[in-house]
Every structure is written in structure tokens, then in C-alpha cells.
Motif scaffolding. Structure first.
Motif, PDB file in Angstrom:
ATOM      1  N   HIS A 101      19.594 -11.916  71.662  1.00 44.66           N
ATOM      2  CA  HIS A 101      18.610 -12.722  72.031  1.00 44.66           C
ATOM      3  C   HIS A 101      18.181 -13.711  70.947  1.00 44.66           C
ATOM      4  CE1 HIS A 101      17.982 -11.073  75.836  1.00 44.66           C
ATOM      5  NE2 HIS A 101      17.809  -9.591  75.386  1.00 44.66           N
ATOM      6  N   HIS A 102      18.695 -13.660  69.979  1.00 42.44           N
ATOM      7  CA  HIS A 102      18.245 -14.495  68.642  1.00 42.44           C
ATOM      8  C   HIS A 102      19.295 -15.611  68.372  1.00 42.44           C
ATOM      9  CE1 HIS A 102      15.739 -11.247  67.539  1.00 42.44           C
ATOM     10  NE2 HIS A 102      16.703 -10.370  67.545  1.00 42.44           N
ATOM     11  N   MET A 103      18.785 -16.797  68.634  1.00 42.53           N
ATOM     12  CA  MET A 103      19.338 -18.107  68.826  1.00 42.53           C
ATOM     13  C   MET A 103      20.060 -18.530  67.225  1.00 42.53           C
ATOM     14  SD  MET A 103      20.090 -18.697  71.615  1.00 42.53           S
ATOM     15  CE  MET A 103      19.593 -17.194  72.691  1.00 42.53           C
ATOM     16  N   ASP A 104      19.088 -17.929  66.298  1.00 46.14           N
ATOM     17  CA  ASP A 104      19.515 -18.173  64.950  1.00 46.14           C
ATOM     18  C   ASP A 104      20.673 -17.172  64.658  1.00 46.14           C
ATOM     19  OD1 ASP A 104      18.114 -15.831  65.090  1.00 46.14           O
ATOM     20  OD2 ASP A 104      16.993 -16.041  63.371  1.00 46.14           O
ATOM     21  N   GLU A 105      20.806 -16.063  64.966  1.00 48.27           N
ATOM     22  CA  GLU A 105      21.954 -15.374  64.701  1.00 48.27           C
ATOM     23  C   GLU A 105      23.234 -15.861  65.605  1.00 48.27           C
ATOM     24  OE1 GLU A 105      21.286 -10.956  64.916  1.00 48.27           O
ATOM     25  OE2 GLU A 105      22.161 -11.068  66.776  1.00 48.27           O
ATOM     26  N   ILE A 106      22.916 -16.423  66.724  1.00 46.08           N
ATOM     27  CA  ILE A 106      24.262 -17.041  67.335  1.00 46.08           C
ATOM     28  C   ILE A 106      24.742 -18.173  66.632  1.00 46.08           C
ATOM     29  CG2 ILE A 106      24.818 -18.169  69.332  1.00 46.08           C
ATOM     30  CD1 ILE A 106      24.550 -15.432  70.040  1.00 46.08           C
ATOM     31  N   GLU A 107      23.807 -19.087  66.229  1.00 42.21           N
ATOM     32  CA  GLU A 107      24.285 -20.229  65.450  1.00 42.21           C
ATOM     33  C   GLU A 107      24.914 -19.750  63.968  1.00 42.21           C
ATOM     34  OE1 GLU A 107      20.302 -22.611  65.673  1.00 42.21           O
ATOM     35  OE2 GLU A 107      21.582 -24.188  65.910  1.00 42.21           O
ATOM     36  N   PHE A 108      24.436 -18.976  63.533  1.00 42.96           N
ATOM     37  CA  PHE A 108      24.797 -18.320  62.181  1.00 42.96           C
ATOM     38  C   PHE A 108      26.431 -17.842  62.326  1.00 42.96           C
ATOM     39  CE2 PHE A 108      26.002 -15.614  58.645  1.00 42.96           C
ATOM     40  CZ  PHE A 108      25.325 -16.171  57.531  1.00 42.96           C
ATOM     41  N   LEU A 109      26.367 -16.890  63.374  1.00 43.25           N
ATOM     42  CA  LEU A 109      27.782 -16.300  63.610  1.00 43.25           C
ATOM     43  C   LEU A 109      28.756 -16.863  64.343  1.00 43.25           C
ATOM     44  CD1 LEU A 109      26.128 -12.630  63.735  1.00 43.25           C
ATOM     45  CD2 LEU A 109      27.908 -13.527  61.888  1.00 43.25           C
TER      46      LEU A 109
END
Lengths: 298, 244
Positions: free
Chosen positions: A185-193
């Protein structure tokens, strides 16, 4: 590495996963995002072999998740959404147990060290905090040195520092060849990984692409107005294609079409008391637009 | 792999106070109380046999009952209700290994419990040697199979740990008093006898006592009931038991 074609799962009348196609190449990191109830977990469970889809074909590294269960389990690590540990067992007990399952499972001590669980080795698992259990669950997913991991809600409940550690750890393993399919649910996580993202809404994939592609094609131009925005509001509301959301003392202005910017600027120029700040387009905007979810009013 | 699973279950059992207490300490405590009160002199309550000679084989029934009806199903329900069996499905291990390991660990506790009981009986209360040792071992095994079978049915019916605990308690505790294990059946009015006759453990107690003290009465019915319990509970469990 992962090929899923036309995967469909029904719960009675509800179609939880609706003819979903998903492919993940060897060494790729793919994220599935979507609101709660969109079917992310169900889709993942089908790929993990924990659930039989009503129709559709799935292969993981050439294996059928259900009929080749044993062979697949040696190559795939799994972190389920709800961490599930039995009572009366310690961190070390459960690691030893899992180490016995895999030919390459002996190196768990190092994993515990990296995930900050070494000092909790002798602690009962049920006494660990939620974040510690989450980290243990991830360590167990990685323990057999899998070729591919399925991570359902990777870092839910973790503090920012722990999330960073996990991201770095996964990125290193990905660089060494690990394929990762995750939900978040974390878009920062998606962007990072993630190399690629699929946006799942009501069981269907609404959009897919790299995070940058999704931002470019689906995030709207946005402005944030602070100060006295009460007087501007009626004029902005009159323009069709402009969405207004109040967040605290600020007003978020989102434009369906970049061409509307001139009109908006014209109105704002007449209200000097309002301080305007343009916002960088983010994956979160793109996500909210795609899923039709409104930003929550704080 | 199976060794790791058994080791894991063993450690969990060593931290499982209720199972250890009811499997190892409780029967010895009951023996100490009744043996302390009545000794092992021939008693009218027991048809001229000593209280301890009759009690020890009966408490063997309690030992296998607590392992089979409580510890074993609770262990399985713990795994299932917390989703751990589901997690195991995504590993190379088969959940059946855990079921087998639970049976083994509980069987070991039962054997230790029986050993303790007999040891305390011999040392403290002049327990006599069994009349039919092999038959006793066989009947103990059959009784254990019946209790573990019923335990599997409990594990199939209960969806949460709380339900399993309630069902196990409802099944186990009446058996302590109503099967002839602690209170002689001869003392019971007809209504209570009828309840006793409906409990499988009553037949286990009857057959175990027969094998220990020897005796004229036939235990054919008891053996059929125990065998039937194994068959019926296995069939029900095979039909109802779910891993998830």
C-alpha cells in the motif's frame, strides 16, 4: 519466471480476480497495488499455489504451482499477509524448523542478524512485536535461498528504519538475481523497489507500467493552496475538470487537464492572499487517480 | 526434515504446562490421594481387589485420554486456526508431518506418564505386577488409538482454539469421574451408570483393569467398542478434517 494468464477466482457471485494476466521476468521486481479487497492477496495466493483459480493458467519457473507443489516450494519463498506463528516456539526454533525444510537453509543466523532479530533468538515468537514478527516472516521467506519470493504487504507495520533495511536487503538480493513479486500500500516502497507495477481494482488490472510511466500518464497536475483559500474556492469550483480537496488548512487543487492551468492561474492571480505551491507529480497521485480513491481528508 | 519437525514439536511440548501437568503429574497426584486414603488392601468397592491395583490401570486410561482428547487436538487447532498449516503449504514440508509429530510427542508423554504412574504405584503403594502384561500393552495402545481418534474428531469440529479447549474439557473432565477411573462404577446409581456406559473411556478403563488384575468377566464388548471408536472416529475425521 512467472506467467499468469486469464486467472479468474470467484467467491460466489463476487469475481475477486477477473481474467488477470501477469508476467514477471527473471530478476524483475513487480508490485501489485490496489485498494483493500481488490484481489491482490487472492491473486498472489493463486501464484503461490495456495489457492486453485477457477480458470486460467499459471506457471512459476516452468512449474505448475499446485501440481508441482514440492518442487515449487524449494524455489519460491512466501511471506503471507498475516504472519502466522504457533505458540510456545522461539525465533530460533522456528528458524531451525524451516532450515530443515530446505537444502540451503543453514544460513539463517545471518538473516536474523541483518533483520535485527539476533538478540531475540531465544524469545517466544508470540511475544515479538508486530514489526519483529513481520521481519521474521520475511526472513523465513528468504531462508531457503529461493529464486523467487512472493511478499504480501511487505512492510506493513514496520517503522521507517526497518523498512529501509528491508528494502536494501531485497534490492541486494534482487541484484544477485532474485525475482520478487510483492503487494504494497506504500507507493514510496513501490517506487523504490519495483521495475513494474500493476494496478488492480475490483479484480481487474487497470494499468501497468514502470512507476515513471504511471506517474507520467496518470498523475494530474496539482497545486496546493495555503493561507486564505476560502475566497478562491467558489471560483475554482466553477471550473469543470478541477477537483478540490481540503486537507487541514490547505486546499489541494487537481487538474484533469493541464490546459486548465491557465484558467486556474488567472483566478489565483486575483486572490493574492492565497499562497500557491505546485506539487510534484507522484506515484501516489497516479494511484489515487487510477483507483478512483479520493485523498483522505485529514 | 521429519527429525526437525519432531524436535520442534518436542520443544513446544516442553513449554506446554497444561499438557505436561495433566499427562504426567495429575494422574500421579490422583493416585497419591486415593492410594494415600485407601492403600492397596483388598477393598469391597473393588470386588475384593486393592484400590491401587484397580486405580493404576484406570489412570492409564486418563493418561491416554488427556493426550488424545486434549493435547493432541489443541495442538492441531493451534496450527490451523493461526494459519500456520497454510504457511506450511508453501514450504517443502507436508502438513501431515506435523500431525505425525504431534502424535509421536503426545505418545511419548503418555508412555512417560504411564511409567511414572506404575513406578509410583510400585514404590509407594505395593502395586502388583499386571496379570496379562502383553494384553495390557495392546489394550493401552487400542485405548490410545480410540482417544487420539476422538481427538482428531475434536480437531475437525473446532474452528478456534477456544472452541477446541471447551470441547476437550467437556469431553475429558466428565470422563475422570464417570468412567470408573476414580469413582467405582459399583457406587453409581443407574442414571450415572448409563452415562458411563456411553463414554468410550469407560470401556478402556474396564479392559485395562481386566488386563492388570486378571479376572473372569469378559472384555469382548469393551474391545469391540474401542475398535469401533477407532474406526468411526477415523471415518468422521477423514470426512470433516480440514488443513485450513
Amino acid at each position: 519466471m512467472i506467467q499468469a494468464a486469464q486467472v479468474t477466482v470467484r467467491y460466489g457471485q463476487l469475481v475477486a480476480v477477473d481474467h488477470v494476466d501477469l508476467s514477471v521476468a527473471q530478476g524483475e521486481v513487480v508490485g501489485v497495488v490496489g485498494p483493500n479487497g481488490a484481489g491482490k492477496t487472492t491473486l498472489l495466493e493463486c501464484i503461490e499455489g495456495l489457492r486453485r483459480p477457477d480458470s486460467g493458467q499459471i506457471t512459476v519457473d516452468g512449474l505448475h504451482p499446485q501440481s508441482d507443489r514440492a518442487a515449487m516450494a524449494l524455489r519460491a519463498g512466501v511471506q503471507l499477509q498475516h504472519t502466522a506463528f504457533p505458540p510456545r516456539t522461539t525465533v530460533e526454533d522456528i528458524c531451525k524448523l524451516f532450515a530443515g525444510f530446505y537444502p540451503k537453509g543453514a544460513g539463517y543466523a545471518e538473516l536474523l542478524e541483518r533483520f535485527g532479530l539476533s538478540e531475540h533468538r531465544r524469545q517466544l515468537v508470540v511475544k515479538l512485536s508486530g514489526g519483529q514478527q513481520q521481519r521474521l516472516s520475511l526472513a523465513l521467506a528468504l531462508l531457503g535461498e529461493p529464486k523467487v519470493v512472493f511478499l504480501d504487504e511487505l512492510t506493513t507495520g514496520l517503522d521507517p528504519a526497518a523498512r529501509r533495511v528491508i528494502w536494501e536487503e531485497l534490492r541486494q538480493r534482487n541484484e544477485a538475481g532474485l525475482t520478487i513479486l510483492l503487494t504494497s500500500h506504500h507507493m514510496d516502497e513501490i517506487e523504490f523497489l519495483c521495475d513494474h507495477v500493476a494496478v488492480l481494482v475490483k479484480g481487474q488490472i487497470m494499468a501497468r507500467g514502470t512507476p515513471a510511466q504511471l506517474v507520467a500518464s496518470h498523475s494530474r497536475e496539482s497545486l496546493e493552496i495555503s493561507g486564505d483559500h476560502g475566497s478562491v474556492r467558489p471560483a475554482l469550483e466553477a471550473i469543470s475538470g478541477v477537483q478540490l480537496t481540503t486537507t487541514g488548512k490547505r486546499l489541494l487543487v487537481q487538474l484533469d487537464d493541464p490546459a486548465l492551468r491557465a484558467k486556474v492561474d488567472e483566478i489565483l492571480a486575483r486572490h493574492e492572499s492565497a499562497a500557491v505551491r505546485p506539487l510534484n507529480p507522484s506515484l501516489e497521485d497516479a494511484y489515487l487517480n487510477l483507483t478512483g480513491e479520493q485523498a483522505h481528508v485529514l | 526434515m521429519f527429525f526437525d519437525v519432531v524436535a520442534f514439536e518436542t520443544k513446544r511440548m516442553l513449554r506446554n504446562f497444561p499438557s505436561l501437568f495433566f499427562g504426567l503429574a495429575f494422574p500421579v497426584m490422583v493416585l497419591a490421594i486415593f492410594g494415600g486414603i485407601y492403600g492397596n488392601e483388598p477393598s469391597d468397592f473393588w470386588d475384593g481387589r486393592g484400590t491401587v491395583d484397580m486405580s493404576v490401570p484406570a489412570y492409564v486410561g486418563l493418561v491416554v485420554a488427556v493426550a488424545g482428547l486434549m493435547s493432541f487436538p489443541l495442538g492441531m487447532v493451534e496450527y490451523r486456526s493461526r494459519g500456520f498449516l497454510r504457511r506450511l503449504k508453501a514450504t517443502p514440508a507436508r502438513p501431515g508431518l506435523f500431525l505425525a509429530a504431534q502424535v509421536i510427542v503426545n505418545a511419548v508423554i503418555s508412555v512417560l506418564g504411564v511409567g511414572l504412574l506404575v513406578g509410583v504405584g510400585v514404590v509407594a503403594f505395593d502395586l502388583h505386577a499386571p496379570a496379562h502384561p502383553l494384553a495390557f500393552a495392546g489394550i493401552a495402545l487400542l485405548s490410545a488409538a480410540a482417544m487420539f481418534g476422538l481427538g482428531m474428531v475434536i480437531a475437525s469440529l473446532a474452528s478456534t482454539e477456544q472452541t477446541a479447549l471447551v470441547i476437550a474439557n467437556l469431553v475429558y473432565f466428565p470422563m475422570i469421574f464417570l468412567t470408573g477411573a476414580t469413582v467405582p462404577l459399583a457406587l453409581m446409581p443407574d442414571a450415572m451408570r448409563a452415562i458411563s456406559d456411553a463414554l468410550p473411556l469407560s470401556y478402556a478403563v474396564e479392559a485395562l483393569q481386566w488386563a492388570w488384575v486378571g479376572g473372569g468377566e469378559s472384555i469382548t464388548v469393551a474391545l469391540y467398542v474401542l475398535g469401533g471408536t477407532v474406526a468411526v472416529s477415523a471415518a468422521i475425521a477423514a470426512w470433516l478434517f480440514r488443513w485450513e
